[in-house]
Motif scaffolding. Structure first.
Motif, mmCIF file in Angstrom:
data_model
loop_
_atom_site.group_PDB
_atom_site.id
_atom_site.type_symbol
_atom_site.label_atom_id
_atom_site.label_comp_id
_atom_site.label_asym_id
_atom_site.label_seq_id
_atom_site.Cartn_x
_atom_site.Cartn_y
_atom_site.Cartn_z
ATOM 1 N N ILE A 69 -5.285 6.316 -10.348
ATOM 2 C CA ILE A 69 -4.729 7.629 -10.682
ATOM 3 C C ILE A 69 -5.844 8.636 -10.403
ATOM 4 C CG2 ILE A 69 -3.780 9.106 -12.495
ATOM 5 C CD1 ILE A 69 -1.956 6.772 -12.068
ATOM 6 N N LEU A 70 -5.534 9.665 -9.635
ATOM 7 C CA LEU A 70 -6.524 10.651 -9.250
ATOM 8 C C LEU A 70 -6.034 12.059 -9.520
ATOM 9 C CD1 LEU A 70 -7.408 9.024 -5.848
ATOM 10 C CD2 LEU A 70 -8.966 9.242 -7.791
ATOM 11 N N LEU A 71 -6.950 12.928 -9.904
ATOM 12 C CA LEU A 71 -6.678 14.346 -10.110
ATOM 13 C C LEU A 71 -7.582 15.137 -9.184
ATOM 14 C CD1 LEU A 71 -5.094 16.449 -11.789
ATOM 15 C CD2 LEU A 71 -7.041 16.466 -13.358
ATOM 16 N N MET A 72 -6.994 16.056 -8.438
ATOM 17 C CA MET A 72 -7.741 16.839 -7.463
ATOM 18 C C MET A 72 -7.586 18.313 -7.748
ATOM 19 S SD MET A 72 -6.704 14.622 -4.119
ATOM 20 C CE MET A 72 -6.738 12.841 -4.228
ATOM 21 N N ASP A 73 -8.677 19.033 -7.629
ATOM 22 C CA ASP A 73 -8.699 20.476 -7.811
ATOM 23 C C ASP A 73 -8.268 21.114 -6.486
ATOM 24 O OD1 ASP A 73 -9.197 23.046 -8.728
ATOM 25 O OD2 ASP A 73 -11.359 22.922 -8.376
ATOM 26 N N ILE A 74 -7.215 21.929 -6.547
ATOM 27 C CA ILE A 74 -6.725 22.576 -5.322
ATOM 28 C C ILE A 74 -6.793 24.088 -5.445
ATOM 29 C CG2 ILE A 74 -5.299 20.683 -4.559
ATOM 30 C CD1 ILE A 74 -2.884 22.073 -5.794
ATOM 31 N N MET A 119 0.836 -1.171 0.000
ATOM 32 C CA MET A 119 0.000 0.000 0.000
ATOM 33 C C MET A 119 0.881 1.234 0.000
ATOM 34 S SD MET A 119 -2.954 -0.928 2.752
ATOM 35 C CE MET A 119 -1.808 -1.240 4.080
ATOM 36 N N SER A 120 0.630 2.095 -0.970
ATOM 37 C CA SER A 120 1.407 3.325 -0.998
ATOM 38 C C SER A 120 0.790 4.301 -1.979
ATOM 39 C CB SER A 120 2.856 3.034 -1.379
ATOM 40 O OG SER A 120 2.910 2.547 -2.698
ATOM 41 N N TYR A 121 1.342 5.496 -1.958
ATOM 42 C CA TYR A 121 0.937 6.502 -2.929
ATOM 43 C C TYR A 121 2.126 7.392 -3.233
ATOM 44 C CZ TYR A 121 0.641 9.825 0.948
ATOM 45 O OH TYR A 121 0.921 10.614 2.024
ATOM 46 N N ARG A 122 2.044 8.074 -4.374
ATOM 47 C CA ARG A 122 3.057 9.064 -4.708
ATOM 48 C C ARG A 122 2.371 10.174 -5.472
ATOM 49 N NH1 ARG A 122 5.194 9.107 -9.990
ATOM 50 N NH2 ARG A 122 4.346 7.447 -11.278
ATOM 51 N N GLN A 123 2.868 11.383 -5.230
ATOM 52 C CA GLN A 123 2.334 12.538 -5.937
ATOM 53 C C GLN A 123 2.927 12.557 -7.342
ATOM 54 O OE1 GLN A 123 2.516 16.118 -3.654
ATOM 55 N NE2 GLN A 123 2.011 17.422 -5.402
ATOM 56 N N ILE A 124 2.094 12.860 -8.330
ATOM 57 C CA ILE A 124 2.513 12.953 -9.720
ATOM 58 C C ILE A 124 2.547 14.423 -10.103
ATOM 59 C CG2 ILE A 124 1.912 12.343 -12.103
ATOM 60 C CD1 ILE A 124 0.329 9.963 -10.940
ATOM 61 N N ASP A 125 3.594 14.861 -10.779
ATOM 62 C CA ASP A 125 3.677 16.258 -11.212
ATOM 63 C C ASP A 125 2.504 16.616 -12.103
ATOM 64 O OD1 ASP A 125 6.024 16.806 -9.863
ATOM 65 O OD2 ASP A 125 7.292 16.222 -11.550
ATOM 66 N N HIS A 126 1.917 17.775 -11.842
ATOM 67 C CA HIS A 126 0.818 18.288 -12.646
ATOM 68 C C HIS A 126 0.940 19.805 -12.655
ATOM 69 C CE1 HIS A 126 -3.258 19.257 -13.978
ATOM 70 N NE2 HIS A 126 -3.262 18.027 -14.479
ATOM 71 N N THR A 127 0.660 20.416 -13.802
ATOM 72 C CA THR A 127 0.888 21.851 -13.941
ATOM 73 C C THR A 127 0.005 22.716 -13.054
ATOM 74 O OG1 THR A 127 -0.592 21.879 -15.834
ATOM 75 C CG2 THR A 127 1.762 21.693 -16.294
ATOM 76 N N ASP A 172 -3.013 21.283 -10.941
ATOM 77 C CA ASP A 172 -3.762 20.604 -9.891
ATOM 78 C C ASP A 172 -2.883 19.596 -9.159
ATOM 79 O OD1 ASP A 172 -6.303 21.876 -10.269
ATOM 80 O OD2 ASP A 172 -6.558 20.707 -12.092
ATOM 81 N N LEU A 173 -3.491 18.775 -8.370
ATOM 82 C CA LEU A 173 -2.797 17.767 -7.583
ATOM 83 C C LEU A 173 -3.159 16.396 -8.142
ATOM 84 C CD1 LEU A 173 -1.219 16.960 -4.988
ATOM 85 C CD2 LEU A 173 -3.426 17.026 -3.794
ATOM 86 N N SER A 174 -2.165 15.563 -8.389
ATOM 87 C CA SER A 174 -2.421 14.229 -8.919
ATOM 88 C C SER A 174 -1.657 13.205 -8.085
ATOM 89 C CB SER A 174 -1.977 14.153 -10.381
ATOM 90 O OG SER A 174 -2.315 12.915 -10.933
ATOM 91 N N PHE A 175 -2.324 12.066 -7.849
ATOM 92 C CA PHE A 175 -1.720 10.971 -7.102
ATOM 93 C C PHE A 175 -1.847 9.672 -7.867
ATOM 94 C CE2 PHE A 175 -2.748 13.624 -3.340
ATOM 95 C CZ PHE A 175 -1.510 13.584 -2.708
ATOM 96 N N GLU A 176 -0.852 8.824 -7.712
ATOM 97 C CA GLU A 176 -0.938 7.417 -8.090
ATOM 98 C C GLU A 176 -0.962 6.645 -6.783
ATOM 99 O OE1 GLU A 176 2.491 4.668 -9.371
ATOM 100 O OE2 GLU A 176 1.523 5.292 -11.265
#
Length: 133
Positions: A128-133, A1-9, A11-15
């Protein structure tokens, strides 16, 4: 179980990865909560939920958005789940967390854009998730 932040111009994205779909839900919640940096109090809280959706992507996105809504309403943050029952198109249980006095950053919403949930050949799960920040 884990996650990592993915670069996004913008917003916020996680795998997020986990050994089961239920664990994936919890890891995604933890990733979102840890990123926001809540200022925790000692008061433990538990909020019941039931989410129904047409597929697992919508189930994950809707679950996280429900956590965000409850967090705002009750000034709480949730870093774990207790799942009582789940299936292809529903999940029910409780968000577990604590009251908060504020947070470093804020997730406004989890979006369906680019969202992905898949079971891998080895039985593990990926989101894979994209979040509005």
């Amino acid at each position: 179980m884990s996650y990592r932040q993915i670069d996004h111009t913008a917003d916020l994205s996680f795998e997020v990865t986990a050994g089961s779909f239920e664990e994936l839900l919890g890891e995604a919640l933890r990733a979102m909560t840890e990123w926001s940096g809540p200022e925790w109090s000692s008061e433990r809280v538990e909020r019941d939920f039931r989410i129904e959706a047409p597929d697992r992507v919508a189930l994950l996105v809707d679950l996280l958005n429900e956590a965000l809504a409850l967090s705002q309403i009750h000034r709480e943050a949730y870093d774990a789940l207790s799942i009582r029952s789940s299936g292809e198109m529903f999940v029910e249980g409780s968000f577990l967390g604590r009251a908060i006095s504020g947070a470093r950053d804020e997730v406004k919403a989890v979006t369906y854009h680019g969202a992905k949930v898949e079971e891998r050949a080895d039985g593990s799960w990926l989101a894979i998730l994209l979040m509005d920040i």
